[in-house]
Design a protein around this motif. Structure first.
Motif, PDB file in Angstrom:
ATOM      1  N   PHE A 127       0.826  -1.203   0.000  1.00 58.37           N
ATOM      2  CA  PHE A 127       0.000   0.000   0.000  1.00 58.37           C
ATOM      3  C   PHE A 127       0.867   1.263   0.000  1.00 58.37           C
ATOM      4  O   PHE A 127       0.593   2.207  -0.753  1.00 58.37           O
ATOM      5  N   ARG A 128       1.901   1.266   0.835  1.00 53.21           N
ATOM      6  CA  ARG A 128       2.741   2.474   0.934  1.00 53.21           C
ATOM      7  C   ARG A 128       3.459   2.759  -0.383  1.00 53.21           C
ATOM      8  O   ARG A 128       3.491   3.901  -0.840  1.00 53.21           O
ATOM      9  N   THR A 129       4.022   1.734  -0.999  1.00 55.92           N
ATOM     10  CA  THR A 129       4.707   1.946  -2.277  1.00 55.92           C
ATOM     11  C   THR A 129       3.716   2.152  -3.413  1.00 55.92           C
ATOM     12  O   THR A 129       4.095   2.608  -4.501  1.00 55.92           O
ATOM     13  N   GLY A 130       2.442   1.841  -3.164  1.00 54.49           N
ATOM     14  CA  GLY A 130       1.399   2.083  -4.156  1.00 54.49           C
ATOM     15  C   GLY A 130       0.810   3.478  -4.062  1.00 54.49           C
ATOM     16  O   GLY A 130      -0.207   3.761  -4.707  1.00 54.49           O
ATOM     17  N   GLY A 131       1.411   4.342  -3.255  1.00 56.51           N
ATOM     18  CA  GLY A 131       0.977   5.732  -3.184  1.00 56.51           C
ATOM     19  C   GLY A 131       0.003   6.042  -2.067  1.00 56.51           C
ATOM     20  O   GLY A 131      -0.568   7.131  -2.023  1.00 56.51           O
ATOM     21  N   PHE A 132      -0.202   5.112  -1.145  1.00 58.03           N
ATOM     22  CA  PHE A 132      -1.115   5.348  -0.033  1.00 58.03           C
ATOM     23  C   PHE A 132      -0.390   6.050   1.106  1.00 58.03           C
ATOM     24  O   PHE A 132       0.761   5.722   1.415  1.00 58.03           O
ATOM     25  N   SER A 133      -1.084   6.978   1.742  1.00 60.24           N
ATOM     26  CA  SER A 133      -0.526   7.631   2.925  1.00 60.24           C
ATOM     27  C   SER A 133      -0.511   6.640   4.086  1.00 60.24           C
ATOM     28  O   SER A 133      -1.195   5.616   4.060  1.00 60.24           O
ATOM     29  N   VAL A 134       0.264   6.971   5.108  1.00 56.65           N
ATOM     30  CA  VAL A 134       0.271   6.137   6.309  1.00 56.65           C
ATOM     31  C   VAL A 134      -1.131   6.101   6.915  1.00 56.65           C
ATOM     32  O   VAL A 134      -1.613   5.048   7.366  1.00 56.65           O
ATOM     33  N   ASP A 135      -1.812   7.240   6.916  1.00 52.77           N
ATOM     34  CA  ASP A 135      -3.154   7.344   7.472  1.00 52.77           C
ATOM     35  C   ASP A 135      -4.124   6.402   6.760  1.00 52.77           C
ATOM     36  O   ASP A 135      -4.825   5.607   7.386  1.00 52.77           O
ATOM     37  N   LEU A 136      -4.178   6.484   5.431  1.00 53.14           N
ATOM     38  CA  LEU A 136      -5.112   5.651   4.680  1.00 53.14           C
ATOM     39  C   LEU A 136      -4.719   4.179   4.762  1.00 53.14           C
ATOM     40  O   LEU A 136      -5.586   3.300   4.850  1.00 53.14           O
ATOM     41  N   THR A 137      -3.425   3.896   4.776  1.00 53.34           N
ATOM     42  CA  THR A 137      -2.968   2.512   4.917  1.00 53.34           C
ATOM     43  C   THR A 137      -3.433   1.930   6.249  1.00 53.34           C
ATOM     44  O   THR A 137      -3.884   0.781   6.329  1.00 53.34           O
ATOM     45  N   HIS A 138      -3.338   2.744   7.291  1.00 56.05           N
ATOM     46  CA  HIS A 138      -3.782   2.317   8.616  1.00 56.05           C
ATOM     47  C   HIS A 138      -5.251   1.893   8.583  1.00 56.05           C
ATOM     48  O   HIS A 138      -5.626   0.819   9.070  1.00 56.05           O
ATOM     49  N   HIS A 139      -6.096   2.714   7.969  1.00 57.10           N
ATOM     50  CA  HIS A 139      -7.526   2.403   7.917  1.00 57.10           C
ATOM     51  C   HIS A 139      -7.814   1.238   6.975  1.00 57.10           C
ATOM     52  O   HIS A 139      -8.748   0.461   7.218  1.00 57.10           O
ATOM     53  N   ALA A 140      -7.014   1.104   5.932  1.00 53.41           N
ATOM     54  CA  ALA A 140      -7.184  -0.030   5.016  1.00 53.41           C
ATOM     55  C   ALA A 140      -6.902  -1.347   5.737  1.00 53.41           C
ATOM     56  O   ALA A 140      -7.603  -2.346   5.531  1.00 53.41           O
ATOM     57  N   MET A 141      -5.896  -1.353   6.602  1.00 47.46           N
ATOM     58  CA  MET A 141      -5.583  -2.565   7.356  1.00 47.46           C
ATOM     59  C   MET A 141      -6.739  -2.937   8.293  1.00 47.46           C
ATOM     60  O   MET A 141      -7.091  -4.108   8.434  1.00 47.46           O
TER      61      MET A 141
END
Length: 238
Positions: A127-141
Motif C-alpha cells: 500500500f505504501r509503495t502504491g501511493g497510499f498515505s500512512v493514514d489511509l494505509t492504517h484504515h485499510a488494514m
C-alpha cells in the motif's frame, strides 16, 4: 512396514522435520488431538527428543503457523499495488484453507510470530509503495482485518437448523415478519458447506468483498483522503 519405520527413525530429526510432521498430523487428526506424544510416535522418537527442537507445545504451534505461512506465494515483481495485494491475499487464503486449523491457532496467539509480522509488513509495504498515505494505509488494514490472511468470520453460524434447514426454520417462525430475509434466502441456490451462508460460494463471496475493498481504497487514495477530513466534519469519504 518394519523397514519403513526403521528408516523414519534413522532420518535425522531437525526442527523443520518436526514442524512439517506436526502440520501433516494436525491436518490428519485435527489440532485439538495433536500432542507432543502423538507427534513423537509419528516421528518414531521418544517425546523428549522433540524438546531439543521446540521448547514446548506453544513454540510448536508458532512454528506450525510459520510453516503454513511459508506456503504463501511471494509478491510478483512488477505488479501494481492492487494486483499484488489481491494475489497475496488469495494465496494466503489457499494456504490457510489447505490447513483449516491454522486460523484457530493464529487467533489463539498473544502476538504474531516473526513470519506473520513479515507478511503483514509486506502487505503494508504494498500500500505504501502504491501511493497510499500512512493514514489511509492504517484504515485499510482495519478494513481488511482477517481478510488480509484470507479468512473471514461471519456474524452468525450458518449451520442448518434441525429438521429442515435455515429457510424452513425461518418460515416456521413467521416469514411475514422477515420478508427481506426470506426474499434473499429464496433467491439463491443453496449448497452445503459454506461459512457465509448455506449455499453461498465462499470463494466468490470472499473475492467479491475483497475487490470492493480494494476499489474503495483506490478511490480514497486518488481523492487524497485523510481521516482528519471526517474529524473536521467535511465529509467521511468525499
Amino acid at each position: 512396514m518394519a523397514q519403513q519405520t526403521e528408516a523414519v527413525r534413522r532420518t535425522p530429526l531437525t526442527r523443520d522435520r518436526v514442524l512439517r510432521a506436526a502440520v501433516a498430523l494436525a491436518d490428519d487428526i485435527g489440532i485439538e488431538a495433536l500432542s507432543m506424544r502423538k507427534l513423537a510416535k509419528e516421528l518414531g522418537v521418544v517425546p523428549m527428543a522433540l524438546y531439543k527442537h521446540v521448547s514446548n507445545k506453544e513454540q510448536l504451534l508458532d512454528g506450525m503457523v510459520d510453516v503454513v505461512m511459508g506456503e504463501i506465494d511471494p509478491p510478483v515483481p512488477g505488479s501494481d499495488w492492487k494486483s499484488a495485494v489481491r494475489q497475496r491475499i488469495l494465496s494466503a487464503r489457499r494456504a490457510l484453507l489447505g490447513h483449516p486449523w491454522t486460523a484457530q491457532v493464529m487467533q489463539s496467539r498473544s502476538s504474531p510470530t516473526p513470519v506473520v509480522l513479515a507478511y503483514m509488513d509486506s502487505m503494508i509495504g504494498m500500500f505504501r509503495t502504491g501511493g497510499f498515505s500512512v493514514d489511509l494505509t492504517h484504515h485499510a488494514m482495519h478494513a481488511l482485518g482477517s481478510r488480509m490472511m484470507g479468512i473471514t468470520q461471519e456474524l452468525f453460524d450458518a449451520s442448518p437448523a434441525p429438521g429442515g434447514g435455515a429457510q424452513t426454520s425461518a418460515s416456521q417462525e413467521g416469514a411475514q415478519e422477515y420478508p427481506y430475509v426470506m426474499e434473499l434466502a429464496a433467491a439463491v441456490a443453496h449448497d452445503e458447506g459454506s461459512v457465509v451462508g448455506q449455499g453461498c460460494d465462499d470463494q466468490f463471496e470472499f473475492e467479491f468483498a475483497l475487490d470492493l475493498l480494494l476499489d474503495g481504497f483506490e478511490r480514497l487514495r486518488d481523492q487524497g483522503w485523510s481521516s482528519a477530513d471526517g474529524l473536521r466534519g467535511t465529509g467521511r469519504y468525499g
